[in-house]
Design a protein around this motif. Structure first.
Motif, short mmCIF file in Angstrom:
data_model
loop_
_atom_site.label_atom_id
_atom_site.label_comp_id
_atom_site.label_asym_id
_atom_site.label_seq_id
_atom_site.Cartn_x
_atom_site.Cartn_y
_atom_site.Cartn_z
N LEU A 248 24.89 -9.36 23.93
CA LEU A 248 24.85 -9.01 22.52
C LEU A 248 26.17 -9.32 21.85
O LEU A 248 27.24 -9.17 22.44
CB LEU A 248 24.55 -7.51 22.34
CG LEU A 248 23.19 -6.99 22.79
CD1 LEU A 248 23.09 -5.51 22.46
CD2 LEU A 248 22.05 -7.76 22.13
N GLY A 260 21.40 -10.85 19.50
CA GLY A 260 21.26 -11.17 20.91
C GLY A 260 21.43 -12.66 21.14
O GLY A 260 20.94 -13.47 20.34
N HIS A 279 20.39 -1.98 18.07
CA HIS A 279 20.29 -2.73 19.33
C HIS A 279 19.96 -1.76 20.47
O HIS A 279 20.55 -1.81 21.55
CB HIS A 279 21.59 -3.49 19.62
CG HIS A 279 22.83 -2.65 19.53
ND1 HIS A 279 23.44 -2.37 18.35
CD2 HIS A 279 23.57 -2.04 20.50
CE1 HIS A 279 24.52 -1.63 18.57
NE2 HIS A 279 24.60 -1.41 19.88
N VAL A 284 15.77 -4.37 21.48
CA VAL A 284 16.11 -5.57 22.23
C VAL A 284 14.90 -6.10 22.97
O VAL A 284 14.64 -7.31 23.01
CB VAL A 284 17.27 -5.29 23.20
CG1 VAL A 284 17.49 -6.48 24.15
CG2 VAL A 284 18.56 -5.02 22.41
#
Length: 405
Positions: A248, A260, A279, A284
């Motif tokens: 990240l 990402g 995140h 994610v």
């Protein structure tokens, strides 16, 4: 009437003297062996500072000195070849060869009664050339300067530009330039050089050259993770596409935004995950599953990540995508070296301490496409997109790179 000086000894005697000194003899013992006056040998010894470096000893200077050139004349007079002379002086054979060629191209300095190589003349010529002013190539070659400026505007690095110019203009050396010349033209301004504002297109964007610092990585313990030690050895070879590394890029703490990054190990082809609000592991996972669904089956082999908490849903990701997921050791970013380097490239577009939520997914895809169109040194100056297309064609994939956003 002036008293005549002593008759000069042949240069071969001086060479024999230093060979004896190298064996450990004293000046007096060498004089007895050679049958030469001790005072002459002591003068030679003092002239060289009392020490003659042995064969193989590291040379302290970059350029040939007058003593080096005198030795070349001595050894050349003995009939030694270029490699033998280079070994005795601890110099490259090419250095000796170039020195002799330069002397041979100056017939006006040669007397018929003397050898073709004259060390004093060669030293004077070298000193004169070293101090002469030469205009930079980017100053005098307008076509080359325009080409370099255009490629800098596309965010190509100086090394990429220098190497790609040799590929694009293989038969035109006037269109070649070293990456150091490009840097010097940017940082050391002069008339006719590159525009100073082009430094913003360099990876760091700095006006001065500074060493890059290593950032502190985020670490955490992931349940049911598989360590990188259990990753198949075939992944290290980079011979087959489909093995990826990820991480990240974080925005400001207040925004909670992140991007990402995914990079394919064999080709350096990369993709970006849009994470504008958070995140977390769930965010994610959803972004990664959606992005990896665009990949052909040939490119779904393995994924290597660090031990950040954002990958807590790795089991879910693996089941949805078919990837085998592995985790690096703590504090070992070199185990994801390809991804670390790629993140450094992306920081040119997404500087630290900025709100990453301001960029949409379309802009992220455009940035990834631009980066994938940059030539890379390890790919023989092909672009990642070109390298990936080639590998996919070799594996009889009909979808090509066009299926990858």
């Amino acid at each position: 009437m002036a008293r005549p000086g002593p008759r000069s000894l042949p240069r071969t005697v001086e060479a024999q003297f230093w060979d004896l000194i190298r064996t450990g003899l004293t000046v007096e013992e060498a004089a007895e062996v050679l049958g030469v006056s001790v005072s002459i040998l002591r003068r030679w010894f003092r002239h060289r500072g009392g020490v003659k470096p042995p064969i193989g000893y590291g040379h302290p200077t970059r350029f040939l000195t007058i003593d080096d050139r005198e030795d070349i004349a001595v050894y050349r007079g003995q009939g030694l070849g270029v490699r033998a002379i280079a070994e005795r002086l601890n110099r490259s054979p090419s250095t000796i060869s170039r020195e002799l060629r330069r002397a041979a191209r100056a017939p006006e300095h040669v007397r018929p009664s003397r050898p073709a190589y004259r060390p004093r003349i060669a030293q004077e010529d070298a000193d004169a050339k070293r101090h002469r002013h030469r205009d930079r190539k980017l100053t005098t070659n307008l076509a080359l300067r325009r080409e370099v400026q255009a490629r800098l505007a596309l965010n190509h690095s100086p090394e990429q530009i220098a190497s790609r110019l040799r590929v694009d203009y293989p038969d035109d050396p006037e269109m070649w330039v070293s990456h150091e010349t490009i840097y010097q033209s940017l940082y050391v301004q002069g008339r006719g050089g590159l525009k100073r504002e082009l430094v913003k297109h360099l990876r760091t964007g700095r006006s001065l050259r500074k060493p890059r610092r290593t950032s502190q990585e985020r670490r955490g313990r992931i349940p049911n993770m598989v360590n990188i030690a259990d990753r198949p050895k075939a992944v290290e070879d980079r011979a087959v596409p489909g093995d990826w590394e990820g991480d990240l890029i974080l925005g400001t703490v207040e925004s909670g935004s992140a991007i990402g990054t995914l990079v394919e190990r064999a080709t350096g082809f990369s993709m970006l995950l849009h994470l504008p609000e958070s995140h977390t592991a769930n965010a994610v996972a959803e972004a990664m599953i959606a992005k990896m669904a665009q990949l052909p089956a040939e490119l779904k082999r393995s994924l290597t990540w660090d031990q950040g908490s954002e990958m807590s849903e790795h089991v879910r990701i693996a089941e949805a995508t078919g990837f085998d997921i592995y985790f690096c050791d703590p504090h070992a970013p070199w185990q994801r070296g390809t991804n670390e380097n790629t993140n450094g490239l992306y920081r040119q577009y997404f500087p630290k301490s900025t709100d990453l939520s301001q960029w949409g997914s379309g802009y992220l895809d455009m940035v990834a496409a631009e980066l994938n169109a940059r030539p890379r040194k390890r790919l023989g100056w092909k672009t990642p997109a070109e390298a990936l297309a080639k590998l996919l064609n070799e594996h009889d994939d009909s979808t090509g790179v066009a299926t990858i956003a």
